[in-house]
Each structure stands twice: as structure tokens, then as C-alpha cells.
Motif scaffolding. Sequence first.
Motif, short mmCIF file in Angstrom:
data_model
loop_
_atom_site.label_atom_id
_atom_site.label_comp_id
_atom_site.label_asym_id
_atom_site.label_seq_id
_atom_site.Cartn_x
_atom_site.Cartn_y
_atom_site.Cartn_z
N GLN A 126 4.15 5.96 -11.97
CA GLN A 126 5.12 6.63 -11.11
C GLN A 126 6.22 5.67 -10.67
N SER A 127 5.88 4.43 -10.42
CA SER A 127 6.90 3.44 -10.03
C SER A 127 7.85 3.16 -11.19
N PHE A 128 7.31 3.10 -12.41
CA PHE A 128 8.14 2.91 -13.59
C PHE A 128 9.12 4.08 -13.74
N ILE A 129 8.61 5.30 -13.61
CA ILE A 129 9.45 6.50 -13.70
C ILE A 129 10.49 6.49 -12.59
N TRP B 9 2.04 -2.39 -21.30
CA TRP B 9 2.46 -1.01 -21.01
C TRP B 9 3.97 -0.95 -20.79
N ILE B 10 4.49 -1.88 -20.01
CA ILE B 10 5.92 -1.90 -19.71
C ILE B 10 6.72 -2.07 -21.00
N GLU B 11 6.30 -2.99 -21.84
CA GLU B 11 6.99 -3.21 -23.11
C GLU B 11 6.95 -1.96 -23.98
N LYS B 12 5.79 -1.32 -24.03
CA LYS B 12 5.64 -0.10 -24.83
C LYS B 12 6.55 1.01 -24.30
N TRP B 13 6.56 1.21 -22.99
CA TRP B 13 7.38 2.25 -22.39
C TRP B 13 8.86 1.97 -22.60
N ASN B 14 9.28 0.71 -22.46
CA ASN B 14 10.69 0.37 -22.67
C ASN B 14 11.09 0.63 -24.12
N THR B 15 10.21 0.31 -25.05
CA THR B 15 10.48 0.59 -26.47
C THR B 15 10.60 2.10 -26.69
N GLN B 16 9.71 2.86 -26.08
CA GLN B 16 9.76 4.32 -26.22
C GLN B 16 11.05 4.89 -25.64
N ILE B 17 11.51 4.34 -24.52
CA ILE B 17 12.77 4.80 -23.91
C ILE B 17 13.92 4.51 -24.85
N GLU B 18 13.95 3.31 -25.42
CA GLU B 18 15.02 2.93 -26.35
C GLU B 18 15.04 3.83 -27.58
N GLU B 19 13.87 4.27 -28.03
CA GLU B 19 13.76 5.11 -29.22
C GLU B 19 13.77 6.60 -28.89
N PHE C 53 0.84 -1.19 0.00
CA PHE C 53 0.00 0.00 0.00
C PHE C 53 0.88 1.24 0.00
N ASP C 54 0.54 2.20 -0.81
CA ASP C 54 1.23 3.49 -0.86
C ASP C 54 0.18 4.57 -0.63
N PRO C 55 0.29 5.32 0.47
CA PRO C 55 -0.75 6.32 0.79
C PRO C 55 -0.86 7.43 -0.24
N ARG C 56 0.12 7.58 -1.13
CA ARG C 56 0.00 8.58 -2.18
C ARG C 56 -1.03 8.18 -3.22
N PHE C 57 -1.35 6.87 -3.28
CA PHE C 57 -2.28 6.34 -4.27
C PHE C 57 -3.35 5.50 -3.56
N PRO C 58 -4.28 6.14 -2.84
CA PRO C 58 -5.22 5.40 -2.01
C PRO C 58 -6.41 4.78 -2.76
N ASN C 59 -6.62 5.14 -4.00
CA ASN C 59 -7.80 4.68 -4.73
C ASN C 59 -7.58 3.32 -5.37
N GLN C 60 -8.67 2.74 -5.84
CA GLN C 60 -8.59 1.45 -6.50
C GLN C 60 -7.85 1.54 -7.83
N ASN C 61 -8.00 2.66 -8.52
CA ASN C 61 -7.32 2.83 -9.79
C ASN C 61 -5.82 3.03 -9.52
N GLN C 62 -5.03 2.07 -9.93
CA GLN C 62 -3.60 2.07 -9.63
C GLN C 62 -2.74 2.52 -10.82
N THR C 63 -3.35 3.15 -11.81
CA THR C 63 -2.62 3.57 -13.00
C THR C 63 -1.48 4.53 -12.67
N ARG C 64 -1.75 5.52 -11.85
CA ARG C 64 -0.70 6.49 -11.50
C ARG C 64 0.41 5.83 -10.70
N TYR C 65 0.05 4.91 -9.81
CA TYR C 65 1.04 4.18 -9.00
C TYR C 65 1.95 3.37 -9.93
N CYS C 66 1.37 2.73 -10.91
CA CYS C 66 2.11 1.96 -11.91
C CYS C 66 3.10 2.88 -12.64
#
Length: 93
Positions: A41-44, A75-85, A26-39
Amino acid sequence: MPSIMPAVSAADSKENGDIKLETAPFDPRFPNQNQTRYCYQSFIDYHRCHAVKGEDYEPCEYFKKVFNSICPIAWIEKWNTQIEENRFPGKIQ
């Protein structure tokens, strides 16, 4: 009806070297069920940590564990590809 798979105790799983399954804590910065931002932000945070501290800095792996746990693989694969490019939209450095 008998079960097909035998029950495995915690002691058995440690002895056999089974993988321990965990999810992001649990991360109190992301208290809601929607975990998109947590995902995202953790990647960043993972990539920023490696950019600042270097590839061998072990605490960065916490962020990797979190985003691998809650982000869709596509999403992870897409972001990694974008970073490489060099076209990832987030600010890593």
C-alpha cells in the motif's frame, strides 16, 4: 576483552553527519506482524501521490521512506520494472 569499535554517542553522530536509521512508524490500518499489505500500500500510495501531485511534491517522500524501510528490495525492483513495462497489477492512476 576490549571492544574493536569505539562507542559513538548521539552528539558524535550528529557532528560527523552519520546517517540516522529509522523504520516505518506504526500504522493502525496494519496492526499485525505481517507487514506485506503495508509495504504494498505504501508503494502504491507513493506512485499515486506522484501521479496526482507531481514529482516535486515533498510529502510523497514519506511513502517512499516507508516502503523502502519495510519492503524487500527484490519486490521494489520487480514492481518498478512492471511499472516501466506497463504491466503492474495495481491501480496507480
